[in-house]
Design an enzyme around this catalytic site. Sequence first.
Site, PDB file in Angstrom:
ATOM      1  N   HIS A 118     -21.197  -2.266  12.993  1.00 25.45           N
ATOM      2  CA  HIS A 118     -20.041  -1.655  12.334  1.00 25.45           C
ATOM      3  C   HIS A 118     -20.323  -1.456  10.856  1.00 25.45           C
ATOM      4  O   HIS A 118     -21.187  -2.113  10.283  1.00 25.45           O
ATOM      5  CB  HIS A 118     -18.776  -2.491  12.540  1.00 25.45           C
ATOM      6  N   HIS A 168     -18.247  -1.077   7.087  1.00 26.80           N
ATOM      7  CA  HIS A 168     -16.992  -1.237   6.342  1.00 26.80           C
ATOM      8  C   HIS A 168     -16.872  -0.119   5.319  1.00 26.80           C
ATOM      9  O   HIS A 168     -17.829   0.157   4.591  1.00 26.80           O
ATOM     10  CB  HIS A 168     -16.984  -2.570   5.577  1.00 26.80           C
ATOM     11  N   ASP A 201      -8.198  -3.758  11.586  1.00 25.86           N
ATOM     12  CA  ASP A 201      -7.580  -5.062  11.836  1.00 25.86           C
ATOM     13  C   ASP A 201      -8.378  -6.288  11.410  1.00 25.86           C
ATOM     14  O   ASP A 201      -7.830  -7.380  11.424  1.00 25.86           O
ATOM     15  CB  ASP A 201      -7.244  -5.186  13.320  1.00 25.86           C
ATOM     16  N   ILE A 202      -9.631  -6.150  11.098  1.00 25.60           N
ATOM     17  CA  ILE A 202     -10.433  -7.345  10.813  1.00 25.60           C
ATOM     18  C   ILE A 202     -10.528  -7.558   9.316  1.00 25.60           C
ATOM     19  O   ILE A 202     -11.539  -7.325   8.687  1.00 25.60           O
ATOM     20  CB  ILE A 202     -11.841  -7.232  11.438  1.00 25.60           C
ATOM     21  N   GLN A 210     -24.118 -10.588   8.224  1.00 24.04           N
ATOM     22  CA  GLN A 210     -23.455 -10.150   9.452  1.00 24.04           C
ATOM     23  C   GLN A 210     -22.804 -11.356  10.127  1.00 24.04           C
ATOM     24  O   GLN A 210     -23.449 -12.395  10.311  1.00 24.04           O
ATOM     25  CB  GLN A 210     -24.462  -9.492  10.403  1.00 24.04           C
TER      26      GLN A 210
END
Length: 137
Positions: free
Chosen positions: A99, A101, A30-31, A93
């Site tokens: 996280h 990607h 979602d990001i 960041q």
Amino acid sequence: MSNCVFCKIVAGQIPSTRVYEDDLVLAFMDIGQVNPGHVLVAAKPHVENVYALDDAQAAAVALACTRVARAIRAAFAPAGLSVYQANGAPAGQTVFHYHVHLVPRHDGDGMAFTWPVNNPPRAQLEAHAAKIRAALA
Ligand SMILES: [Zn+2]
């Protein structure tokens, strides 16, 4: 309660399109979508950066990234895949919850991407997530 957006996603307080989940890891879409099939793999606990992961978290994230990467390849057949993480603001960041990607790349894509990127409708994310989940099975 933490103000961290990723902690809220992990807790279900912000809806997300989930691709994969286990005790230590959540993978979602979602990001921002650099390309269709872009997945973020996050540690579930609030861990700021790679230095703060314990060994079990590090192993779980690496395994989830590998499995989801294979599923992205099966689902979207990209020409390449960028596996990207940033640790600390000078490294790019922007969300201080660890996280990674996984970004499908196609011939002609530039290497650079800037934020914010495309945020497609949830129905499109769900369709893409379903293809990846099917390839994970
Ligand atoms: Zn967090």
